[in-house]
Design a protein around this motif. Structure first.
Motif, PDB file in Angstrom:
ATOM      1  N   SER A   1     121.528  83.730  80.558  1.00  0.00           N
ATOM      2  CA  SER A   1     121.250  83.936  81.699  1.00  0.00           C
ATOM      3  C   SER A   1     120.312  84.451  81.702  1.00  0.00           C
ATOM      4  CB  SER A   1     122.049  84.126  82.293  1.00  0.00           C
ATOM      5  OG  SER A   1     123.423  83.522  82.653  1.00  0.00           O
ATOM      6  N   THR A   2     120.094  85.783  80.836  1.00  0.00           N
ATOM      7  CA  THR A   2     118.610  86.741  81.564  1.00  0.00           C
ATOM      8  C   THR A   2     117.512  85.184  80.575  1.00  0.00           C
ATOM      9  OG1 THR A   2     119.600  88.411  80.809  1.00  0.00           O
ATOM     10  CG2 THR A   2     117.256  88.279  80.319  1.00  0.00           C
ATOM     11  N   GLN A   3     118.091  85.187  79.650  1.00  0.00           N
ATOM     12  CA  GLN A   3     116.809  83.664  78.904  1.00  0.00           C
ATOM     13  C   GLN A   3     116.584  82.405  79.885  1.00  0.00           C
ATOM     14  OE1 GLN A   3     115.119  84.332  75.685  1.00  0.00           O
ATOM     15  NE2 GLN A   3     115.849  86.434  75.887  1.00  0.00           N
ATOM     16  N   LEU A   4     117.677  82.311  80.540  1.00  0.00           N
ATOM     17  CA  LEU A   4     117.014  80.421  81.163  1.00  0.00           C
ATOM     18  C   LEU A   4     116.177  81.367  82.517  1.00  0.00           C
ATOM     19  CD1 LEU A   4     120.844  78.935  81.708  1.00  0.00           C
ATOM     20  CD2 LEU A   4     118.654  78.236  80.062  1.00  0.00           C
ATOM     21  N   GLU A   5     116.813  82.222  83.198  1.00  0.00           N
ATOM     22  CA  GLU A   5     115.447  83.072  83.985  1.00  0.00           C
ATOM     23  C   GLU A   5     114.293  83.270  83.523  1.00  0.00           C
ATOM     24  OE1 GLU A   5     117.092  85.945  86.048  1.00  0.00           O
ATOM     25  OE2 GLU A   5     118.931  85.617  86.496  1.00  0.00           O
TER      26      GLU A   5
ATOM     27  N   LEU B   1     118.848  72.172  74.771  1.00  0.00           N
ATOM     28  CA  LEU B   1     118.650  73.675  75.296  1.00  0.00           C
ATOM     29  C   LEU B   1     117.553  74.352  73.553  1.00  0.00           C
ATOM     30  CD1 LEU B   1     117.966  75.636  77.124  1.00  0.00           C
ATOM     31  CD2 LEU B   1     120.198  76.446  77.384  1.00  0.00           C
ATOM     32  N   VAL B   2     116.723  74.397  73.677  1.00  0.00           N
ATOM     33  CA  VAL B   2     116.838  75.120  72.027  1.00  0.00           C
ATOM     34  C   VAL B   2     116.054  76.533  72.254  1.00  0.00           C
ATOM     35  CG1 VAL B   2     116.299  73.121  71.482  1.00  0.00           C
ATOM     36  CG2 VAL B   2     114.476  74.091  71.697  1.00  0.00           C
ATOM     37  N   TRP B   3     116.361  77.136  70.876  1.00  0.00           N
ATOM     38  CA  TRP B   3     115.424  79.439  70.924  1.00  0.00           C
ATOM     39  C   TRP B   3     115.170  78.305  69.972  1.00  0.00           C
ATOM     40  CZ3 TRP B   3     114.722  83.320  72.804  1.00  0.00           C
ATOM     41  CH2 TRP B   3     114.365  84.105  72.551  1.00  0.00           C
TER      42      TRP B   3
ATOM     43  N   ARG C   1     111.668  82.308  72.951  1.00  0.00           N
ATOM     44  CA  ARG C   1     111.917  82.000  73.993  1.00  0.00           C
ATOM     45  C   ARG C   1     112.709  80.140  74.511  1.00  0.00           C
ATOM     46  NH1 ARG C   1     108.645  78.257  76.921  1.00  0.00           N
ATOM     47  NH2 ARG C   1     106.135  78.962  76.267  1.00  0.00           N
ATOM     48  N   LEU C   2     113.455  80.279  75.103  1.00  0.00           N
ATOM     49  CA  LEU C   2     113.783  78.768  75.737  1.00  0.00           C
ATOM     50  C   LEU C   2     113.230  77.662  75.869  1.00  0.00           C
ATOM     51  CD1 LEU C   2     117.835  79.823  77.131  1.00  0.00           C
ATOM     52  CD2 LEU C   2     117.244  79.099  74.346  1.00  0.00           C
ATOM     53  N   GLU C   3     113.270  76.790  75.342  1.00  0.00           N
ATOM     54  CA  GLU C   3     112.845  75.039  75.449  1.00  0.00           C
ATOM     55  C   GLU C   3     113.519  73.597  75.838  1.00  0.00           C
ATOM     56  OE1 GLU C   3     108.405  74.383  73.972  1.00  0.00           O
ATOM     57  OE2 GLU C   3     109.644  75.101  72.434  1.00  0.00           O
ATOM     58  N   ILE C   4     113.642  73.383  76.974  1.00  0.00           N
ATOM     59  CA  ILE C   4     114.473  72.031  76.467  1.00  0.00           C
ATOM     60  C   ILE C   4     113.294  71.154  76.149  1.00  0.00           C
ATOM     61  CG2 ILE C   4     115.549  70.329  77.944  1.00  0.00           C
ATOM     62  CD1 ILE C   4     115.800  71.522  80.305  1.00  0.00           C
ATOM     63  N   LEU C   5     113.833  69.791  74.953  1.00  0.00           N
ATOM     64  CA  LEU C   5     113.551  68.883  74.010  1.00  0.00           C
ATOM     65  C   LEU C   5     114.157  67.479  74.449  1.00  0.00           C
ATOM     66  CD1 LEU C   5     112.500  71.039  70.580  1.00  0.00           C
ATOM     67  CD2 LEU C   5     111.089  70.214  72.775  1.00  0.00           C
ATOM     68  N   GLN C   6     113.609  66.608  74.230  1.00  0.00           N
ATOM     69  CA  GLN C   6     114.221  65.784  74.376  1.00  0.00           C
ATOM     70  C   GLN C   6     113.762  64.903  72.455  1.00  0.00           C
ATOM     71  OE1 GLN C   6     111.786  63.278  76.819  1.00  0.00           O
ATOM     72  NE2 GLN C   6     113.400  63.266  78.723  1.00  0.00           N
ATOM     73  N   ALA C   7     114.878  64.480  72.093  1.00  0.00           N
ATOM     74  CA  ALA C   7     114.969  63.740  70.860  1.00  0.00           C
ATOM     75  C   ALA C   7     115.716  62.279  70.917  1.00  0.00           C
ATOM     76  CB  ALA C   7     116.097  64.348  70.679  1.00  0.00           C
ATOM     77  N   GLU C   8     114.383  60.965  70.401  1.00  0.00           N
ATOM     78  CA  GLU C   8     115.023  60.155  70.142  1.00  0.00           C
ATOM     79  C   GLU C   8     115.377  59.453  68.723  1.00  0.00           C
ATOM     80  OE1 GLU C   8     110.849  57.449  70.864  1.00  0.00           O
ATOM     81  OE2 GLU C   8     111.065  58.114  73.189  1.00  0.00           O
ATOM     82  N   LYS C   9     116.481  58.978  69.340  1.00  0.00           N
ATOM     83  CA  LYS C   9     117.798  58.769  68.347  1.00  0.00           C
ATOM     84  C   LYS C   9     118.220  60.089  68.244  1.00  0.00           C
ATOM     85  CE  LYS C   9     114.761  56.401  65.181  1.00  0.00           C
ATOM     86  NZ  LYS C   9     114.935  55.723  64.240  1.00  0.00           N
ATOM     87  N   HIS C  10     118.035  60.742  67.131  1.00  0.00           N
ATOM     88  CA  HIS C  10     118.812  62.224  66.566  1.00  0.00           C
ATOM     89  C   HIS C  10     117.678  62.820  65.975  1.00  0.00           C
ATOM     90  CE1 HIS C  10     122.651  60.240  66.629  1.00  0.00           C
ATOM     91  NE2 HIS C  10     121.779  59.669  65.233  1.00  0.00           N
ATOM     92  N   GLU C  11     116.192  62.729  65.797  1.00  0.00           N
ATOM     93  CA  GLU C  11     115.563  63.242  65.066  1.00  0.00           C
ATOM     94  C   GLU C  11     114.057  62.971  65.696  1.00  0.00           C
ATOM     95  OE1 GLU C  11     115.154  59.774  62.764  1.00  0.00           O
ATOM     96  OE2 GLU C  11     116.622  60.630  63.748  1.00  0.00           O
TER      97      GLU C  11
END
Length: 224
Positions: A115-119, A147-149, A155-165
């Motif tokens: 929660s803290t890191q999301l904020e 959601l990755v560290w 800090r946290l980020e949101i990433l997309q991955a096409e296929k898997h890699e």
């Protein structure tokens, strides 16, 4: 575990090291029907037993083929097998996280550290959830949202991955992932990915996400 590995140093592997070509399918941490009505028994069985097993098999084959090439010095087709290694290895890792990221007692809100890191990263849980859902829904073709560290800027980020890699960042540590390949939802939701994602939030295992974040922050290492 492969007890007949012939790779160099196989007899002296440190504890916890997976032998070359010795990856195994992790068991589901719950029964096939445990995530119903959000994810059906049929979907979970096919997804885990067939699709994930396929990535494990592909990874083991790629590792053994590359071992053979090192032993013979014949590196023809190495480009193909390196791609197989990356594709199937990434699929195995992400699926292993995906299963434990879900639980029959899921949903609700994150733990204190998450929660803290999301904020810090997104301003609020609601803002994070909106961005994560949109990112997952808008993956072109097959892939994942994660959601990755990021230890590089802590800090946290949101990433997309096409296929898997593809389209990931080096060094980022996944702590929450959602599979948006069609095999993850087509039996239950047909082509309505958005409905699957809405349902998926009800089974998110925030205890597991909290555990993964704490270990990533403290060690900088991913866990499976």
């Amino acid at each position: 575990m492969n007890t007949h590995d012939s790779s160099p140093g196989a007899a002296f592997l440190p504890a916890g090291t997976v032998p070359i070509g010795g990856h195994v399918l992790p068991p589901l941490p719950y029964p096939y029907d445990a995530l119903e009505p959000y994810i059906s028994r049929e979907t979970l069985r096919l997804h885990h037993d067939l699709h994930h097993q396929g990535y494990v098999n592909g990874l083991n084959r790629a590792e053994r083929e590359l071992l053979n090439k090192r032993q013979t010095g014949d590196f023809q087709m190495v480009r193909f097998w390196e791609r197989e290694l990356a594709f199937n290895g990434s699929g195995h890792i992400l699926h292993s996280i995906y299963w434990t990221n879900m639980t029959p007692l899921g949903g609700g809100t994150p733990g204190p550290s998450v929660s803290t890191q999301l904020e810090i990263a997104f301003g609020s849980f609601a803002a994070f959830k909106g961005q994560f859902t949109a990112a997952a829904n808008e993956v072109q073709g097959s892939g994942w949202a994660a959601l990755v560290w990021n230890p590089a800027w802590r800090r946290l980020e949101i990433l997309q991955a096409e296929k898997h890699e593809d389209l990931t960042q080096w060094g980022s540590i996944p702590i929450l992932v959602v599979d948006v390949w069609e095999h993850a939802y087509y039996v239950d939701y047909r082509n309505q990915r958005a409905r699957y994602l809405e349902a998926w939030w009800n089974v998110v295992n925030w205890v597991d996400v909290e555990r993964r974040l704490l270990l990533a922050v403290s060690t900088g290492l991913p866990i499976t």
